[in-house]
Design a protein around this motif. Structure first.
Motif, PDB file in Angstrom:
ATOM      1  N   ILE A 109      13.518  31.749  19.478  1.00 30.72           N
ATOM      2  CA  ILE A 109      13.166  33.165  19.331  1.00 30.72           C
ATOM      3  C   ILE A 109      12.994  33.410  17.826  1.00 30.72           C
ATOM      4  N   PRO A 110      11.796  33.716  17.360  1.00 28.23           N
ATOM      5  CA  PRO A 110      11.565  33.850  15.912  1.00 28.23           C
ATOM      6  C   PRO A 110      12.353  35.036  15.314  1.00 28.23           C
ATOM      7  N   LYS A 111      12.617  34.942  14.020  1.00 24.64           N
ATOM      8  CA  LYS A 111      13.342  35.991  13.301  1.00 24.64           C
ATOM      9  C   LYS A 111      12.565  37.295  13.356  1.00 24.64           C
ATOM     10  N   GLY A 112      13.243  38.371  13.727  1.00 27.74           N
ATOM     11  CA  GLY A 112      12.643  39.694  13.773  1.00 27.74           C
ATOM     12  C   GLY A 112      11.692  39.915  14.935  1.00 27.74           C
ATOM     13  N   SER A 113      11.594  38.961  15.886  1.00 24.57           N
ATOM     14  CA  SER A 113      10.652  39.118  17.011  1.00 24.57           C
ATOM     15  C   SER A 113      11.061  40.263  17.917  1.00 24.57           C
ATOM     16  N   LEU A 114      12.352  40.664  17.854  1.00 27.41           N
ATOM     17  CA  LEU A 114      12.816  41.775  18.684  1.00 27.41           C
ATOM     18  C   LEU A 114      12.806  43.095  17.922  1.00 27.41           C
ATOM     19  N   ALA A 118      16.359  49.595  10.015  1.00 28.65           N
ATOM     20  CA  ALA A 118      16.904  49.856   8.663  1.00 28.65           C
ATOM     21  C   ALA A 118      18.401  49.605   8.608  1.00 28.65           C
ATOM     22  N   SER A 119      19.074  49.906   9.659  1.00 25.83           N
ATOM     23  CA  SER A 119      20.532  49.758   9.639  1.00 25.83           C
ATOM     24  C   SER A 119      20.982  48.328   9.873  1.00 25.83           C
ATOM     25  N   THR A 120      20.184  47.563  10.601  1.00 27.46           N
ATOM     26  CA  THR A 120      20.635  46.207  10.970  1.00 27.46           C
ATOM     27  C   THR A 120      19.767  45.118  10.392  1.00 27.46           C
ATOM     28  N   GLY A 121      18.563  45.510  10.054  1.00 26.80           N
ATOM     29  CA  GLY A 121      17.653  44.484   9.586  1.00 26.80           C
ATOM     30  C   GLY A 121      16.922  43.842  10.767  1.00 26.80           C
ATOM     31  N   PRO A 122      16.348  42.691  10.530  1.00 23.28           N
ATOM     32  CA  PRO A 122      15.577  42.041  11.609  1.00 23.28           C
ATOM     33  C   PRO A 122      16.519  41.531  12.706  1.00 23.28           C
ATOM     34  N   ILE A 123      15.977  41.584  13.925  1.00 24.03           N
ATOM     35  CA  ILE A 123      16.699  41.036  15.093  1.00 24.03           C
ATOM     36  C   ILE A 123      15.758  40.043  15.770  1.00 24.03           C
TER      37      ILE A 123
END
Length: 467
Positions: A109-114, A118-123
């Motif tokens: 699952i690529p970084k930030g694909s979900l 602003a509060s958590t950053g990439p998911i």
């Protein structure tokens, strides 16, 4: 010298006259029976029970093995109809696959694909690798489909199957008519054979008594040794004829028992078949009855209806299949993928382009209908020809029977008169012997004509569709 020779010839003639007189009195018992007396039950094997013709036909229709098989074949269609009707109800299917993966199941699952917030950053914050090892895994699928638009096609299929069952039932009727006709034919031939056996037995008894009287005359010097040998030779030939007739009757009885579906060794006697009055039957009425009753004609019309339903089924292929459906999928030991998925809704299946396949099926079914209609006309023509042939043969047999009966009655009366004249020395010996031979000959001709008449009438009954 002439007087001595004349005296010896006179004595010899007198001895033969006495022998012939005894034989004529004894032999006249059987041939002298009137036609009306022949309606009594035949005397052969008097200890065996009498089997009437109608009872024999009923036994065959109930116990004959070929009839039973045809009934079982028709009953198999009942299950086919039930199977076709079951397609109207919901259809349940379940399948399961269990086993190990041939290679690990890996994906990333690529970084930030979900998403990135602003509060958590990439998911996810980094590339997430998921590894599914080669372990035992199960895959479950289940479905419940309730046909909706298919109900029309299912109904057509049910009706077509019911028509197939009706056609099979007509096969049963045809088999029953065939067996009934075979039983009647075998029975009537056995009647004639049994009459021949009775005549042969009476001839043996007559010659045995003639042998006894002639032997006594030889002792009393009233007959020559040659006379005794002549009677013995005739007796031996009559016993041989009786043995041949009895063996033939035994074989015919076994064959009839087989048709009746029982042990071939079952003893029975056949009953005399009187002449049947069918003067009210005409050729037109016979043909109309045949068209209404013959299984072949009914089958031809049922096949036409079946062809029409096949064409309607072919046209119904244009209708899309729509079902109310519930589906379930279950997957175990596979990470990330959901383990249970259930769906309810409508399932539509349709083939918009078939390159003329459905159209060709409709045209093919239309040609089948034309063939079925031609088959109906051909069957009706064949039945009309067959009934006409059987009817004319029955008429010919009826005329022959009347002529044979009249000739036999005349011969019996002439034998009676000649016998009385011979006792009073008012007729010659050769006249008595000729009258006896003629009576026996006309009796045999009458029995044969009666058997032919009954057989022809049985064939006519079969041709009009009677059991």
């Amino acid at each position: 010298m002439r007087h001595s020779t004349s005296s010896r010839e006179s004595k010899k003639t007198g001895r033969w006259a006495r022998i012939v007189l005894v034989c004529s009195i004894l032999a006249g018992i059987y041939p002298g029976m009137a036609v009306g007396q022949q309606q009594q039950t035949l005397s052969a094997d008097s200890d065996a029970p009498v089997l009437p013709l109608d009872e024999a036909v009923n036994l065959a229709l109930e116990h004959n093995r070929l009839v039973k098989n045809s009934v079982l074949e028709a009953q198999k269609y009942d299950f086919q109809v039930s199977t076709a009707r079951s397609r109207r109800k919901p259809q349940f299917q379940f399948s399961m696959l269990g086993g190990e993966l041939l290679q690990p199941f890996d994906f990333t699952i690529p970084k930030g694909s979900l998403g990135t917030f602003a509060s958590t950053g990439p998911i996810p914050t980094t590339n997430a690798k998921i590894h599914t090892p080669s372990v035992f895994t199960t895959y479950l699928t289940g479905s419940i489909d309730q046909p909706i638009t298919q109900q029309y096609k299912i109904g057509l299929g049910i009706r077509a199957t019911e028509l197939g069952r009706d056609i099979a039932r007509e096969d049963v009727r045809a088999e029953r008519q065939k067996i009934a006709a075979e039983v009647r034919s075998a029975y009537l031939h056995l009647v004639a054979t049994q009459a021949s056996v009775d005549a042969a037995r009476q001839a043996v008894k007559t010659l045995e008594e003639a042998e006894r009287v002639t032997t006594q005359y030889e002792v009393e010097k009233k007959a020559l040794r040659g006379d005794v040998l002549d009677v013995e030779a005739r007796l031996a030939k009559s016993r041989y004829d009786l043995s041949v007739a009895e063996n033939g009757m035994a074989t015919q009885r076994e064959a009839l028992n087989q048709l009746l579906g029982r042990d071939v060794a079952t003893p029975f006697r056949v009953d005399f078949i009187p002449e049947q009055d069918a003067s009210g039957r005409t050729l037109d009425s016979a043909r109309q009855e045949a068209l209404a009753n013959r299984p072949e004609n009914r089958q031809a019309r049922l096949k036409e209806k079946q062809a029409e339903y096949d064409r309607r089924l072919a046209k119904a292929e244009y209708i899309p299949d729509l079902s109310l459906s519930v589906r379930y999928q279950g997957i175990n030991n596979v990470q990330v993928l959901p383990q249970n998925v259930a769906t309810a809704g409508f399932l539509l299946t349709w083939e918009p382009f078939d390159w003329g396949r459905r159209h060709n099926k409709v045209l093919e079914a239309s040609k089948t209908i034309e063939q079925a209609r031609n088959g109906i006309q051909e069957t009706e023509s064949q039945i009309a020809v067959e009934v006409g042939a059987k009817y004319r043969k029955w008429q010919e047999a009826s005329l022959l029977l009347k002529a044979s009966r009249t000739a036999h009655e005349a011969a019996v009366e002439k034998l009676r008169v000649t016998n009385n004249k011979y006792k009073e020395q008012a007729s010659l010996l050769k006249d008595l012997l000729e009258a006896q031979a003629r009576s026996s000959e006309t009796n045999a001709q009458y029995q044969e004509a009666l058997s032919s008449y009954c057989s022809a009438f049985a064939e006519l009954r079969k041709s009009v569709g009677e059991e």
